[in-house]
Design a protein around this motif. Structure first.
Motif, PDB file in Angstrom:
ATOM      1  N   PHE A  63      -9.132   6.299  18.488  1.00 38.46           N
ATOM      2  CA  PHE A  63      -7.623   6.008  18.665  1.00 38.46           C
ATOM      3  C   PHE A  63      -7.790   4.476  17.564  1.00 38.46           C
ATOM      4  CE2 PHE A  63      -4.793   2.778  20.226  1.00 38.46           C
ATOM      5  CZ  PHE A  63      -3.391   3.584  20.350  1.00 38.46           C
ATOM      6  N   LEU A  64      -8.771   3.732  17.482  1.00 36.53           N
ATOM      7  CA  LEU A  64      -8.795   2.626  16.583  1.00 36.53           C
ATOM      8  C   LEU A  64      -8.658   3.212  15.104  1.00 36.53           C
ATOM      9  CD1 LEU A  64     -11.715   0.585  18.009  1.00 36.53           C
ATOM     10  CD2 LEU A  64      -9.269  -0.061  17.713  1.00 36.53           C
ATOM     11  N   TYR A  65      -9.185   4.268  14.783  1.00 40.45           N
ATOM     12  CA  TYR A  65      -9.281   4.805  13.640  1.00 40.45           C
ATOM     13  C   TYR A  65      -7.834   5.302  13.117  1.00 40.45           C
ATOM     14  CZ  TYR A  65     -14.313   5.162  13.282  1.00 40.45           C
ATOM     15  OH  TYR A  65     -15.649   4.864  13.359  1.00 40.45           O
ATOM     16  N   LEU A  66      -7.159   6.024  14.131  1.00 43.31           N
ATOM     17  CA  LEU A  66      -5.874   6.240  14.062  1.00 43.31           C
ATOM     18  C   LEU A  66      -4.928   5.157  13.767  1.00 43.31           C
ATOM     19  CD1 LEU A  66      -5.320   9.221  16.475  1.00 43.31           C
ATOM     20  CD2 LEU A  66      -5.294   9.356  14.005  1.00 43.31           C
ATOM     21  N   GLU A  67      -4.969   3.983  14.484  1.00 49.14           N
ATOM     22  CA  GLU A  67      -4.399   2.740  14.149  1.00 49.14           C
ATOM     23  C   GLU A  67      -4.425   2.201  12.864  1.00 49.14           C
ATOM     24  OE1 GLU A  67      -1.918   1.011  16.084  1.00 49.14           O
ATOM     25  OE2 GLU A  67      -1.992   2.933  17.285  1.00 49.14           O
ATOM     26  N   VAL A  68      -5.681   2.265  12.325  1.00 44.36           N
ATOM     27  CA  VAL A  68      -6.057   1.655  11.055  1.00 44.36           C
ATOM     28  C   VAL A  68      -5.229   2.570   9.895  1.00 44.36           C
ATOM     29  CG1 VAL A  68      -7.659   1.417   9.274  1.00 44.36           C
ATOM     30  CG2 VAL A  68      -8.181   0.559  11.575  1.00 44.36           C
ATOM     31  N   LEU A  69      -5.260   3.892  10.261  1.00 44.17           N
ATOM     32  CA  LEU A  69      -4.515   4.593   9.241  1.00 44.17           C
ATOM     33  C   LEU A  69      -2.875   4.474   9.446  1.00 44.17           C
ATOM     34  CD1 LEU A  69      -6.441   8.013   9.621  1.00 44.17           C
ATOM     35  CD2 LEU A  69      -6.311   6.835   7.704  1.00 44.17           C
ATOM     36  N   ALA A  70      -2.537   4.189  10.604  1.00 48.07           N
ATOM     37  CA  ALA A  70      -1.231   4.216  10.776  1.00 48.07           C
ATOM     38  C   ALA A  70      -0.614   2.890   9.972  1.00 48.07           C
ATOM     39  CB  ALA A  70      -0.804   3.996  12.055  1.00 48.07           C
ATOM     40  N   MET A  71      -1.624   1.875  10.220  1.00 45.82           N
ATOM     41  CA  MET A  71      -1.333   0.662   9.553  1.00 45.82           C
ATOM     42  C   MET A  71      -1.344   0.612   8.080  1.00 45.82           C
ATOM     43  SD  MET A  71      -3.091  -2.905  10.647  1.00 45.82           S
ATOM     44  CE  MET A  71      -4.790  -2.613   9.870  1.00 45.82           C
ATOM     45  N   VAL A  72      -2.291   1.461   7.302  1.00 47.96           N
ATOM     46  CA  VAL A  72      -2.377   1.596   5.992  1.00 47.96           C
ATOM     47  C   VAL A  72      -1.258   2.444   5.294  1.00 47.96           C
ATOM     48  CG1 VAL A  72      -3.576   2.777   4.184  1.00 47.96           C
ATOM     49  CG2 VAL A  72      -4.829   1.299   5.647  1.00 47.96           C
ATOM     50  N   GLY A  73      -0.919   3.446   6.280  1.00 48.64           N
ATOM     51  CA  GLY A  73       0.460   4.391   5.993  1.00 48.64           C
ATOM     52  C   GLY A  73       1.792   3.590   5.792  1.00 48.64           C
ATOM     53  N   ARG A  74       1.765   2.857   6.943  1.00 43.67           N
ATOM     54  CA  ARG A  74       3.126   1.996   7.054  1.00 43.67           C
ATOM     55  C   ARG A  74       3.144   0.940   5.900  1.00 43.67           C
ATOM     56  NH1 ARG A  74       6.997   0.546  10.915  1.00 43.67           N
ATOM     57  NH2 ARG A  74       7.889  -1.468  10.387  1.00 43.67           N
ATOM     58  N   TYR A  75       2.219   0.422   5.441  1.00 34.13           N
ATOM     59  CA  TYR A  75       2.091  -0.618   4.543  1.00 34.13           C
ATOM     60  C   TYR A  75       2.346   0.120   3.008  1.00 34.13           C
ATOM     61  CZ  TYR A  75       1.270  -5.059   2.062  1.00 34.13           C
ATOM     62  OH  TYR A  75       1.551  -6.097   1.249  1.00 34.13           O
ATOM     63  N   LEU A  76       1.864   1.268   2.809  1.00 35.19           N
ATOM     64  CA  LEU A  76       1.847   1.961   1.592  1.00 35.19           C
ATOM     65  C   LEU A  76       3.358   2.438   1.316  1.00 35.19           C
ATOM     66  CD1 LEU A  76      -1.260   4.012   1.100  1.00 35.19           C
ATOM     67  CD2 LEU A  76      -0.596   2.268  -0.090  1.00 35.19           C
ATOM     68  N   ARG A  77       3.971   2.988   2.572  1.00 37.26           N
ATOM     69  CA  ARG A  77       5.282   3.522   2.609  1.00 37.26           C
ATOM     70  C   ARG A  77       6.342   2.546   2.589  1.00 37.26           C
ATOM     71  NH1 ARG A  77       4.284   6.149   6.889  1.00 37.26           N
ATOM     72  NH2 ARG A  77       5.109   4.891   8.196  1.00 37.26           N
ATOM     73  N   LEU A  78       6.265   1.451   3.335  1.00 42.34           N
ATOM     74  CA  LEU A  78       7.205   0.598   3.508  1.00 42.34           C
ATOM     75  C   LEU A  78       7.005  -0.598   2.812  1.00 42.34           C
ATOM     76  CD1 LEU A  78       8.234   0.943   7.228  1.00 42.34           C
ATOM     77  CD2 LEU A  78       9.605   2.038   5.104  1.00 42.34           C
ATOM     78  N   GLY A  79       5.848  -0.976   2.514  1.00 38.32           N
ATOM     79  CA  GLY A  79       5.498  -2.253   1.956  1.00 38.32           C
ATOM     80  C   GLY A  79       5.349  -3.604   2.813  1.00 38.32           C
ATOM     81  N   GLU A  80       5.401  -3.398   4.140  1.00 39.09           N
ATOM     82  CA  GLU A  80       5.399  -4.182   5.307  1.00 39.09           C
ATOM     83  C   GLU A  80       4.320  -3.875   6.438  1.00 39.09           C
ATOM     84  OE1 GLU A  80       9.166  -3.050   8.040  1.00 39.09           O
ATOM     85  OE2 GLU A  80       9.361  -4.505   6.334  1.00 39.09           O
ATOM     86  N   LEU A  81       4.075  -4.831   7.075  1.00 36.55           N
ATOM     87  CA  LEU A  81       3.153  -4.502   8.236  1.00 36.55           C
ATOM     88  C   LEU A  81       3.365  -5.790   9.224  1.00 36.55           C
ATOM     89  CD1 LEU A  81       0.917  -2.941   9.043  1.00 36.55           C
ATOM     90  CD2 LEU A  81      -0.701  -4.848   8.369  1.00 36.55           C
ATOM     91  N   PRO A  82       3.817  -5.011  10.477  1.00 43.46           N
ATOM     92  CA  PRO A  82       4.207  -5.667  11.574  1.00 43.46           C
ATOM     93  C   PRO A  82       2.915  -6.572  12.253  1.00 43.46           C
ATOM     94  CG  PRO A  82       5.331  -3.688  12.029  1.00 43.46           C
ATOM     95  CD  PRO A  82       4.363  -3.693  10.828  1.00 43.46           C
ATOM     96  N   VAL A  83       3.043  -7.587  12.590  1.00 40.50           N
ATOM     97  CA  VAL A  83       1.797  -8.461  13.128  1.00 40.50           C
ATOM     98  C   VAL A  83       1.210  -7.568  14.456  1.00 40.50           C
ATOM     99  CG1 VAL A  83       1.059 -10.621  14.014  1.00 40.50           C
ATOM    100  CG2 VAL A  83       2.643 -10.454  12.237  1.00 40.50           C
ATOM    101  N   ARG A  84       2.068  -6.851  14.948  1.00 41.99           N
ATOM    102  CA  ARG A  84       1.756  -6.214  16.365  1.00 41.99           C
ATOM    103  C   ARG A  84       0.551  -5.249  16.200  1.00 41.99           C
ATOM    104  NH1 ARG A  84       6.907  -4.792  16.126  1.00 41.99           N
ATOM    105  NH2 ARG A  84       6.420  -2.555  16.356  1.00 41.99           N
ATOM    106  N   PHE A  85       0.624  -4.502  14.825  1.00 43.13           N
ATOM    107  CA  PHE A  85      -0.612  -3.556  14.599  1.00 43.13           C
ATOM    108  C   PHE A  85      -1.945  -4.129  14.585  1.00 43.13           C
ATOM    109  CE2 PHE A  85       1.418   0.464  12.604  1.00 43.13           C
ATOM    110  CZ  PHE A  85       2.797   0.459  13.250  1.00 43.13           C
ATOM    111  N   PRO A  86      -2.174  -5.059  14.130  1.00 46.12           N
ATOM    112  CA  PRO A  86      -3.670  -5.601  14.386  1.00 46.12           C
ATOM    113  C   PRO A  86      -3.675  -6.172  15.754  1.00 46.12           C
ATOM    114  CG  PRO A  86      -2.606  -6.485  12.262  1.00 46.12           C
ATOM    115  CD  PRO A  86      -1.565  -5.867  13.010  1.00 46.12           C
ATOM    116  N   LEU A  87      -2.734  -6.476  16.522  1.00 49.34           N
ATOM    117  CA  LEU A  87      -2.884  -6.964  17.891  1.00 49.34           C
ATOM    118  C   LEU A  87      -3.321  -5.760  18.629  1.00 49.34           C
ATOM    119  CD1 LEU A  87      -0.077  -9.443  18.341  1.00 49.34           C
ATOM    120  CD2 LEU A  87      -2.518 -10.096  17.560  1.00 49.34           C
ATOM    121  N   TYR A  88      -2.782  -4.710  18.312  1.00 43.67           N
ATOM    122  CA  TYR A  88      -3.038  -3.372  18.898  1.00 43.67           C
ATOM    123  C   TYR A  88      -4.553  -2.879  18.842  1.00 43.67           C
ATOM    124  CZ  TYR A  88       2.079  -2.866  19.639  1.00 43.67           C
ATOM    125  OH  TYR A  88       3.670  -2.730  19.804  1.00 43.67           O
ATOM    126  N   ILE A  89      -4.937  -3.136  17.750  1.00 41.36           N
ATOM    127  CA  ILE A  89      -6.203  -2.569  17.186  1.00 41.36           C
ATOM    128  C   ILE A  89      -7.194  -3.602  17.967  1.00 41.36           C
ATOM    129  CG2 ILE A  89      -7.871  -2.626  15.302  1.00 41.36           C
ATOM    130  CD1 ILE A  89      -5.621  -1.615  13.388  1.00 41.36           C
TER     131      ILE A  89
END
Length: 150
Positions: A63-89
Protein backbone atom coordinates in the motif's frame (compact mmCIF):
# COMPACT_ATOMS: atom_id res chain seq x y z
CA UNK A 1 18.38 47.63 -22.62
CA UNK A 2 15.58 47.20 -20.12
CA UNK A 3 12.36 45.48 -21.06
CA UNK A 4 9.18 47.20 -19.75
CA UNK A 5 7.83 43.76 -18.77
CA UNK A 6 10.44 43.41 -16.02
CA UNK A 7 13.97 42.40 -16.84
CA UNK A 8 16.37 42.54 -19.72
CA UNK A 9 16.35 40.05 -22.56
CA UNK A 10 19.49 38.18 -21.40
CA UNK A 11 17.97 37.94 -17.92
CA UNK A 12 14.75 36.46 -19.27
CA UNK A 13 16.70 34.08 -21.48
CA UNK A 14 18.77 32.76 -18.55
CA UNK A 15 15.71 32.53 -16.31
CA UNK A 16 13.76 30.60 -18.95
CA UNK A 17 16.66 28.18 -19.48
CA UNK A 18 17.06 27.62 -15.74
CA UNK A 19 13.33 27.00 -15.31
CA UNK A 20 13.42 24.48 -18.15
CA UNK A 21 16.47 22.76 -16.67
CA UNK A 22 14.90 22.57 -13.21
CA UNK A 23 11.68 21.22 -14.73
CA UNK A 24 13.59 18.52 -16.61
CA UNK A 25 15.54 17.51 -13.49
CA UNK A 26 12.27 17.39 -11.55
CA UNK A 27 10.64 15.10 -14.12
CA UNK A 28 13.75 12.93 -14.27
CA UNK A 29 13.74 12.62 -10.47
CA UNK A 30 10.06 11.67 -10.46
CA UNK A 31 10.67 9.04 -13.14
CA UNK A 32 13.56 7.59 -11.10
CA UNK A 33 11.38 7.52 -7.97
CA UNK A 34 8.55 5.87 -9.92
CA UNK A 35 10.82 3.22 -11.44
CA UNK A 36 12.50 2.50 -8.09
CA UNK A 37 9.07 2.14 -6.48
CA UNK A 38 7.94 -0.27 -9.19
CA UNK A 39 11.14 -2.28 -8.72
CA UNK A 40 10.68 -2.41 -4.94
CA UNK A 41 7.03 -3.37 -5.36
CA UNK A 42 7.88 -6.19 -7.74
CA UNK A 43 10.63 -7.44 -5.40
CA UNK A 44 8.11 -7.50 -2.55
CA UNK A 45 5.65 -9.35 -4.79
CA UNK A 46 8.24 -12.00 -5.64
CA UNK A 47 9.13 -12.34 -1.96
CA UNK A 48 5.47 -12.94 -1.11
CA UNK A 49 5.16 -15.50 -3.91
CA UNK A 50 8.34 -17.24 -2.72
CA UNK A 51 7.09 -17.42 0.87
CA UNK A 52 3.67 -18.63 -0.18
CA UNK A 53 1.94 -16.44 2.41
CA UNK A 54 0.90 -12.83 2.79
CA UNK A 55 1.08 -10.92 6.05
CA UNK A 56 -0.58 -7.67 6.98
CA UNK A 57 2.83 -5.95 7.02
CA UNK A 58 3.40 -7.09 3.43
CA UNK A 59 0.05 -5.60 2.43
CA UNK A 60 0.80 -2.34 4.20
CA UNK A 61 4.17 -2.14 2.47
CA UNK A 62 2.51 -2.72 -0.90
CA UNK A 63 0.00 0.00 0.00
CA UNK A 64 2.88 2.38 0.75
CA UNK A 65 4.34 1.64 -2.67
CA UNK A 66 0.97 2.32 -4.31
CA UNK A 67 0.66 5.63 -2.47
CA UNK A 68 4.12 6.69 -3.64
CA UNK A 69 3.21 5.76 -7.22
CA UNK A 70 -0.08 7.69 -6.92
CA UNK A 71 1.84 10.68 -5.62
CA UNK A 72 4.35 10.54 -8.49
CA UNK A 73 1.60 10.00 -11.06
CA UNK A 74 -0.46 12.89 -9.80
CA UNK A 75 2.52 15.22 -9.78
CA UNK A 76 3.50 14.22 -13.32
CA UNK A 77 -0.10 14.50 -14.57
CA UNK A 78 -1.23 17.69 -12.83
CA UNK A 79 1.97 19.34 -11.67
CA UNK A 80 0.65 19.58 -8.12
CA UNK A 81 0.69 17.46 -5.02
CA UNK A 82 -1.71 17.76 -2.09
CA UNK A 83 -0.02 17.80 1.30
CA UNK A 84 -2.38 14.99 2.34
CA UNK A 85 -0.56 12.34 0.26
CA UNK A 86 2.64 12.35 2.35
CA UNK A 87 0.47 12.40 5.48
CA UNK A 88 -1.34 9.25 4.31
CA UNK A 89 2.01 7.59 3.62
CA UNK A 90 3.27 8.58 7.08
CA UNK A 91 0.14 7.16 8.75
CA UNK A 92 0.44 3.82 6.96
CA UNK A 93 4.15 3.72 7.72
CA UNK A 94 3.53 4.27 11.43
CA UNK A 95 0.78 1.63 11.42
CA UNK A 96 3.14 -0.83 9.74
CA UNK A 97 5.83 -0.09 12.31
CA UNK A 98 3.29 -0.58 15.10
CA UNK A 99 2.30 -3.99 13.72
CA UNK A 100 5.88 -5.09 13.08
CA UNK A 101 7.19 -4.16 16.53
CA UNK A 102 4.10 -4.71 18.64
CA UNK A 103 5.46 -7.70 20.60
CA UNK A 104 8.78 -6.12 21.55
CA UNK A 105 7.67 -2.49 21.82
CA UNK A 106 7.29 -0.78 25.15
CA UNK A 107 3.96 0.75 26.06
CA UNK A 108 5.47 4.20 25.52
CA UNK A 109 6.56 3.26 22.01
CA UNK A 110 3.08 1.96 21.19
CA UNK A 111 1.51 5.07 22.71
CA UNK A 112 3.86 7.34 20.75
CA UNK A 113 3.06 5.56 17.47
CA UNK A 114 -0.67 5.76 18.12
CA UNK A 115 -0.38 9.43 19.06
CA UNK A 116 1.57 10.05 15.86
CA UNK A 117 -1.11 8.37 13.75
CA UNK A 118 -3.80 10.36 15.56
CA UNK A 119 -1.97 13.66 15.01
CA UNK A 120 -1.49 12.91 11.32
CA UNK A 121 -5.17 11.96 10.98
CA UNK A 122 -6.17 15.21 12.69
CA UNK A 123 -3.87 17.06 10.29
CA UNK A 124 -5.60 15.45 7.31
CA UNK A 125 -8.98 16.31 8.81
CA UNK A 126 -7.99 19.95 9.30
CA UNK A 127 -6.59 20.16 5.76
CA UNK A 128 -9.71 18.61 4.22
CA UNK A 129 -12.03 20.84 6.25
CA UNK A 130 -10.09 24.02 5.49
CA UNK A 131 -9.87 23.11 1.80
CA UNK A 132 -13.65 22.75 1.50
CA UNK A 133 -14.59 25.55 3.90
CA UNK A 134 -12.03 28.14 2.77
CA UNK A 135 -11.01 27.30 -0.83
CA UNK A 136 -8.36 29.38 -2.53
CA UNK A 137 -9.12 30.86 -5.94
CA UNK A 138 -6.77 28.37 -7.67
CA UNK A 139 -8.10 25.45 -5.55
CA UNK A 140 -11.52 25.64 -7.19
CA UNK A 141 -10.17 24.14 -10.42
CA UNK A 142 -7.98 21.60 -8.60
CA UNK A 143 -10.71 20.83 -6.06
CA UNK A 144 -12.81 18.83 -8.50
CA UNK A 145 -9.81 16.71 -9.51
CA UNK A 146 -8.84 16.29 -5.86
CA UNK A 147 -12.18 14.80 -4.82
CA UNK A 148 -11.12 11.36 -6.07
CA UNK A 149 -8.57 11.08 -3.23
CA UNK A 150 -9.26 9.25 0.04
Amino acid sequence: MKNPNGGSSPERFVRARLERLIGAVEVLGLVVIGLATILAMSQEGWKIIGQGEVSITDLLLMFLYLEVLAMVGRYLRLGELPVRFPLYIAMVSLARDLILRFNEATEYHVLALCAGILMLACGVLVLRYSQTRFPLADDKDAGSADQSGP
